[in-house]
Design a protein around this motif. Structure first.
Motif, short mmCIF file in Angstrom:
data_model
loop_
_atom_site.label_atom_id
_atom_site.label_comp_id
_atom_site.label_asym_id
_atom_site.label_seq_id
_atom_site.Cartn_x
_atom_site.Cartn_y
_atom_site.Cartn_z
N GLU A 242 0.81 -1.21 0.00
CA GLU A 242 0.00 0.00 0.00
C GLU A 242 0.85 1.26 0.00
O GLU A 242 0.53 2.26 0.66
N GLY A 243 1.96 1.23 -0.72
CA GLY A 243 2.78 2.42 -0.86
C GLY A 243 3.66 2.75 0.32
O GLY A 243 4.29 3.80 0.37
N THR A 244 3.70 1.89 1.35
CA THR A 244 4.52 2.16 2.53
C THR A 244 5.97 1.82 2.25
O THR A 244 6.30 0.67 1.98
N HIS A 245 6.83 2.82 2.35
CA HIS A 245 8.24 2.62 2.00
C HIS A 245 9.07 2.09 3.16
O HIS A 245 10.07 1.41 2.94
N TYR A 246 8.68 2.42 4.39
CA TYR A 246 9.52 2.09 5.53
C TYR A 246 8.72 1.29 6.56
O TYR A 246 7.63 1.69 6.95
N VAL A 247 9.30 0.18 7.02
CA VAL A 247 8.65 -0.67 8.02
C VAL A 247 9.68 -1.04 9.08
O VAL A 247 10.78 -1.51 8.77
N TYR A 248 9.32 -0.82 10.35
CA TYR A 248 10.21 -1.20 11.44
C TYR A 248 9.35 -1.61 12.63
O TYR A 248 8.18 -1.24 12.75
N ASN A 249 9.93 -2.41 13.53
CA ASN A 249 9.18 -3.03 14.62
C ASN A 249 9.91 -2.86 15.95
O ASN A 249 11.14 -2.83 16.00
N VAL A 250 9.12 -2.83 17.01
CA VAL A 250 9.64 -2.88 18.38
C VAL A 250 8.90 -3.99 19.11
O VAL A 250 7.67 -4.12 18.99
N VAL A 251 9.63 -4.77 19.88
CA VAL A 251 9.04 -5.87 20.64
C VAL A 251 9.00 -5.50 22.12
O VAL A 251 10.03 -5.19 22.72
N ASP A 252 7.80 -5.50 22.68
CA ASP A 252 7.60 -5.21 24.11
C ASP A 252 7.26 -6.51 24.83
O ASP A 252 6.18 -7.07 24.67
N SER A 253 8.19 -6.99 25.64
CA SER A 253 7.97 -8.23 26.39
C SER A 253 7.78 -7.98 27.87
O SER A 253 7.91 -8.90 28.69
N SER A 254 7.45 -6.74 28.25
CA SER A 254 7.32 -6.40 29.67
C SER A 254 6.18 -7.13 30.35
O SER A 254 6.20 -7.32 31.57
N GLN A 255 5.16 -7.55 29.59
CA GLN A 255 4.02 -8.27 30.15
C GLN A 255 4.02 -9.74 29.74
O GLN A 255 2.98 -10.41 29.82
#
Length: 349
Positions: free
Chosen positions: A164-177
């Motif tokens: 869908e035209g998105t050029h940049y993808v990045y992720n963060v993983v939250d394992s606090s719970q």
């Protein structure tokens, strides 16, 4: 943050699961490979007959991680370059490792550098003096790259991953719970969910691992039947067996192999509840090996041409028919486990 490449990857980990595992291991989450729970088969065909794709994924990855284990995967999709880079810097300054998807065409250490556009992910773990420190678990590598190189590589517009035209993808993983305790009910719920997919009885919306809904998708054994029919049609016209076609075949078959391996780590958490899961794990491991075999055949077919490639794809088609029988046996065994939860199942394969 003092993160280092993990000593040994496990069977089935790809570039993304390696990144997630590294973050979970860094936060001392035990049995970090057991968080992957979906193991299905989905077939889609968009446009012409030569565009058939096979995937093991039927729900968004963030839902998979949240389910039971309460791991939050935050997915960012942006089109503004400045926003992306500044946000990543902020996250790193806060001590958050960032999973980034990038185009290996711009990564000098990669074998596809300046040769082929292909989406790959790695882990950013630091920033200083206009240099980003990264870990690429797939290559067991920790190095630094300059800011401009990262900016160039982050643009996915020439890779398959762009959506869908998105050029940049990045992720963060939250394992606090995070919850690492897997109950007996959790085990059976997961087995039942995957079974409903494999029996083409899944009532929820089928999506890609990035959460995009799929229309006209086949699931389970029906999906595998459709894929076999698709290959047979392509075999009738040698011109359809392009470089792109066999490369996609390799990617799809390899993903399913990896998926079957990964699912065994979740099942291992339930052996104490049901001894028959040991047999099921062996069945998944064996079928994972068979999927890996045909994926390697697809990889080799990329280096063949004309009739030789056609012959190799035909051999893959025959091997997949045998795999179809193995997947059928796994479906039947899963059904028996659901029906006889408190009994040992006496079946041999």
């Amino acid at each position: 943050m003092n993160m280092q490449p993990r000593p040994e990857p496990k069977d089935g980990e790809d570039c993304f699961t390696l990144c997630v595992s590294s973050i979970l291991a860094y936060h001392n989450v035990p049995e970090f490979c057991s968080v992957w729970k979906q193991s299905g088969i989905v077939y889609t065909e968009q446009g012409t007959v030569g565009q058939g794709r096979l995937s093991p994924i039927y729900m968004a990855t963030e839902n998979d991680l949240q389910w039971i284990h309460r791991i939050k995967l935050q997915i960012y999709r942006e089109n503004d370059q400045t926003t992306v880079v500044e946000h990543i810097k902020t996250l790193l300054m806060q001590g958050e490792p960032v999973i980034v998807w990038l185009d290996v065409f711009d990564m000098k250490y990669n074998s596809l550098y300046q040769l082929h556009h292909f989406a790959h992910c790695l882990l950013l773990v630091g920033y200083a003096d206009q240099q980003f420190e990264f870990i690429d678990e797939f290559y067991h590598l920790k190095e630094s790259i300059d800011e401009q190189t990262l900016i160039d590589a982050l643009d996915l517009k020439q890779t398959e991953m762009i959506e869908e035209g998105t050029h940049y993808v990045y992720n963060v993983v939250d394992s606090s719970q995070v919850t690492t305790a897997v109950t007996e009910k959790d085990i059976y719920d997961v087995i039942q969910m995957n079974l409903s997919v494999m029996q083409s009885q899944y009532s929820q919306t089928i999506t890609t691992d990035h959460g995009q809904p799929l229309t006209d998708a086949y699931t389970g054994l029906q999906a595998l039947d459709q894929y076999l029919n698709h290959i047979r049609e392509c075999l009738s016209d040698i011109l359809m067996l392009t470089d792109e076609y066999v490369e996609r075949m390799y990617q799809d078959l390899s993903r399913i192999s990896n998926n079957r391996y990964l699912f065994t780590y979740f099942l291992e958490q339930g052996v104490s509840y049901h001894s028959s899961l040991e047999q099921l794990i062996q069945m998944y491991q064996y079928v994972a090996q068979r999927w890996k075999l045909v994926s390697n055949m697809a990889l080799k077919s990329q280096y063949a041409e004309g009739e030789k490639r056609q012959q190799m794809v035909e051999r893959i088609w025959h091997k997949l028919q045998n795999i179809r029988q193995l997947e059928q046996e796994i479906v039947e065994y899963n059904q028996l486990i659901i029906e006889k939860k408190d009994q040992k199942i006496e079946m041999e394969y």
